[in-house]
Write a protein that holds these residues in place. Structure first.
Motif, PDB file in Angstrom:
ATOM      1  N   GLU A  14     -12.456   8.243  -4.727  1.00  0.00           N
ATOM      2  CA  GLU A  14     -11.860   7.133  -5.452  1.00  0.00           C
ATOM      3  C   GLU A  14     -11.199   7.665  -6.716  1.00  0.00           C
ATOM      4  O   GLU A  14     -11.753   8.543  -7.396  1.00  0.00           O
ATOM      5  CB  GLU A  14     -12.895   6.068  -5.815  1.00  0.00           C
ATOM      6  CG  GLU A  14     -13.330   5.219  -4.637  1.00  0.00           C
ATOM      7  CD  GLU A  14     -14.124   3.986  -5.041  1.00  0.00           C
ATOM      8  OE1 GLU A  14     -14.495   3.891  -6.229  1.00  0.00           O
ATOM      9  OE2 GLU A  14     -14.375   3.142  -4.176  1.00  0.00           O
ATOM     10  N   GLY A  55      -7.289   3.753  -6.606  1.00  0.00           N
ATOM     11  CA  GLY A  55      -6.965   4.260  -5.276  1.00  0.00           C
ATOM     12  C   GLY A  55      -8.163   4.944  -4.670  1.00  0.00           C
ATOM     13  O   GLY A  55      -9.223   5.064  -5.296  1.00  0.00           O
ATOM     14  N   GLN A  57       0.846  -1.183   0.000  1.00  0.00           N
ATOM     15  CA  GLN A  57       0.000   0.000   0.000  1.00  0.00           C
ATOM     16  C   GLN A  57       0.890   1.244   0.000  1.00  0.00           C
ATOM     17  O   GLN A  57       1.971   1.255   0.601  1.00  0.00           O
ATOM     18  CB  GLN A  57      -0.922   0.027   1.212  1.00  0.00           C
ATOM     19  CG  GLN A  57      -2.073  -0.970   1.117  1.00  0.00           C
ATOM     20  CD  GLN A  57      -3.126  -0.751   2.190  1.00  0.00           C
ATOM     21  OE1 GLN A  57      -2.847  -0.224   3.268  1.00  0.00           O
ATOM     22  NE2 GLN A  57      -4.353  -1.147   1.905  1.00  0.00           N
ATOM     23  N   SER A  69      -4.938   6.471  -0.492  1.00  0.00           N
ATOM     24  CA  SER A  69      -4.089   5.315  -0.782  1.00  0.00           C
ATOM     25  C   SER A  69      -4.113   5.035  -2.279  1.00  0.00           C
ATOM     26  O   SER A  69      -5.179   4.836  -2.865  1.00  0.00           O
ATOM     27  CB  SER A  69      -4.575   4.086  -0.017  1.00  0.00           C
ATOM     28  OG  SER A  69      -3.751   2.965  -0.281  1.00  0.00           O
ATOM     29  N   GLY A 114      -3.511   2.633  -5.376  1.00  0.00           N
ATOM     30  CA  GLY A 114      -3.538   1.184  -5.574  1.00  0.00           C
ATOM     31  C   GLY A 114      -2.281   0.708  -6.288  1.00  0.00           C
ATOM     32  O   GLY A 114      -2.277   0.506  -7.510  1.00  0.00           O
ATOM     33  N   ARG A 161      -2.331  -2.474  -8.623  1.00  0.00           N
ATOM     34  CA  ARG A 161      -3.075  -2.262  -9.866  1.00  0.00           C
ATOM     35  C   ARG A 161      -2.297  -1.366 -10.825  1.00  0.00           C
ATOM     36  O   ARG A 161      -2.287  -1.591 -12.036  1.00  0.00           O
ATOM     37  CB  ARG A 161      -4.441  -1.650  -9.557  1.00  0.00           C
ATOM     38  CG  ARG A 161      -5.401  -2.625  -8.887  1.00  0.00           C
ATOM     39  CD  ARG A 161      -6.748  -1.993  -8.598  1.00  0.00           C
ATOM     40  NE  ARG A 161      -7.718  -3.001  -8.179  1.00  0.00           N
ATOM     41  CZ  ARG A 161      -9.002  -2.745  -7.902  1.00  0.00           C
ATOM     42  NH1 ARG A 161      -9.442  -1.499  -7.987  1.00  0.00           N
ATOM     43  NH2 ARG A 161      -9.815  -3.712  -7.541  1.00  0.00           N
TER      44      ARG A 161
END
Length: 422
Positions: free
Chosen positions: A298, A309, A129, A332, A334, A337
């Motif tokens: 998001e 994220g 993370q 955060s 991602g 990904r």
């Protein structure tokens, strides 16, 4: 949990380096916390469903009788656990070190976490993370700093064109209350509404009815979703936000969301079209973590259908450890990904060279040649010539080397030509 071959590891480290550099440029400071936390802290009801996925550490010194006696009580068997995210450790860290930190603390954490996921594509039991958090600032400035830094980082990774969906849990709670859903049924309602993108309005209405939600509230929700709407485009701002919510949305919540957009727009005048903000208000954005108390967001990118994220404001979490509430908000990226979306890092590979040498080249010559190439900025690997040179070079190419040099005894740097591997 996965192993990473050298080329994959190098690619991951390059991505981490970009993320770290951009976040530091925005004034965030990196910290490190232990991989384990106390069991009681990890299971304090603030980690949502992730608490069920925690790897717990068995207490030391338990004999067979003690294990049998506590078989039905995980808390009696374990006193520690592997962290399942980086937010709970950050809250504990801040409560422990508050006196040594600035009044507004901007942190970076980039580290692995562990969850007992069911193994499947895209679901890992150990993954990295990359979090940034701002603690001690309750204003829209904190959200704006996080969003600008995250969009800037996405651009630096070569993923321009990202946008952020944003909502506020307070606005969502107000809206559900205005529809007539009770506080008791709200958690289940949120779980269902979170599926809106997947099952549509009719699917959500049917599932709400199956859950036994108040029929009048379900009807009001459906009527709101099916209301006639004009098709004109509205950029992020007060008009878009109020249009997306029922009439009478709280002014303070709307003002906070508008202020975030204004700050993001001011910070990115060259990155986005004039008058445009890479934010989209989504009144039904939920995010699953139960500790969110305000804004939630998001990160989206047009190349993929899933988020890259997200995060939100969690003003109540630190107070559980400190005894007094402290405003906090985090984001955060991602990492796993994003790594999958990026190429192998040709720029770094371009400066990697293999020195393929004859068996009889003296060691001192080899080491001197290697040092000469390194001083020019190359990454260098020594390989003794084999009968199957083609296989040797193919293996080097798989490890992200893009050029090679053949070396014979007595040659100097001036004698050597660099050739491409392909």
């Amino acid at each position: 949990m996965r192993d990473f071959l050298p080329a994959d590891k190098a690619r991951r480290e390059r991505v981490l380096a970009v993320i770290r550099e951009r976040y530091r440029a925005h004034g965030f400071d990196e910290i490190e916390t232990p991989v384990v936390e106390e069991y009681a802290r990890l299971h304090a009801g603030i980690g949502g469903d992730n608490e069920k996925l925690a790897f717990n550490v068995l207490k030391r010194g338990l004999d067979a009788d003690a294990v049998r006696a506590a078989a039905d009580d995980p808390a009696a068997l374990s006193d520690l656990g592997l962290r399942y995210d980086l937010t709970v450790p950050l809250a504990r860290f801040y409560a422990s070190h508050r006196a040594e930190l600035p009044s507004v603390f901007r942190s970076i954490q980039m580290a692995p976490v562990w969850r007992a996921e069911r193994p499947q594509k895209g679901r890992y039991r150990q993954f990295v993370q990359c979090d940034i958090d701002i603690i001690g600032d309750a204003t829209a400035r904190a959200e704006a700093e996080l969003l600008v830094a995250s969009l800037d980082t996405l651009d630096a990774l070569g993923l321009e064109g990202g946008s952020i969906r944003i909502n506020d849990r307070r606005a969502l709670d107000w809206m559900l209350d205005s529809f007539g859903f009770t506080a008791e049924e709200r958690p289940g309602v949120l779980i269902t509404i979170d599926k809106l993108d997947k099952i549509g309005v009719d699917g959500v209405v049917a599932e709400l009815a199956e859950r036994g939600a108040a029929p009048a509230a379900v009807d009001t929700f459906r009527s709101f979703m099916m209301r006639p709407q004009t098709l004109e485009y509205r950029p992020y701002g007060e008009g878009q936000i109020r249009k997306a919510l029922p009439v009478g949305a709280p002014d303070d919540i709307v003002a906070h969301l508008v202020a975030i957009g204004e700050a993001v727009a001011a910070a990115r005048p060259a990155a986005d079209l004039p008058g445009e903000i890479p934010l989209v208000f989504d009144p039904f954005l939920v995010r699953g973590m139960g500790y969110y108390t305000g804004t939630i967001f998001e990160l989206a990118h047009p190349s993929v259908a899933y988020s890259l994220g997200g995060g939100g404001r969690y003003d109540g979490m630190i107070g559980r450890f400190l005894g007094q509430d402290v405003p906090a908000v985090g984001f955060s990226i991602g990492f796993e990904r994003i790594v999958d979306l990026l190429s192998g890092g040709e720029d770094a590979a371009a400066s990697a060279v293999v020195l393929v040498h004859d068996r009889d080249v003296p060691v001192d010559e080899l080491v001197a040649l290697k040092a000469a190439f390194i001083s020019e900025g190359y990454r260098v690997r020594l390989e003794q010539r084999t009968k199957n040179v083609k296989a040797l070079l193919e293996h080097a190419a798989a490890d992200d080397y893009r050029s090679f040099v053949t070396v014979s005894a007595g040659q100097t740097r001036a004698d050597l030509d660099i050739k491409p591997l392909s």
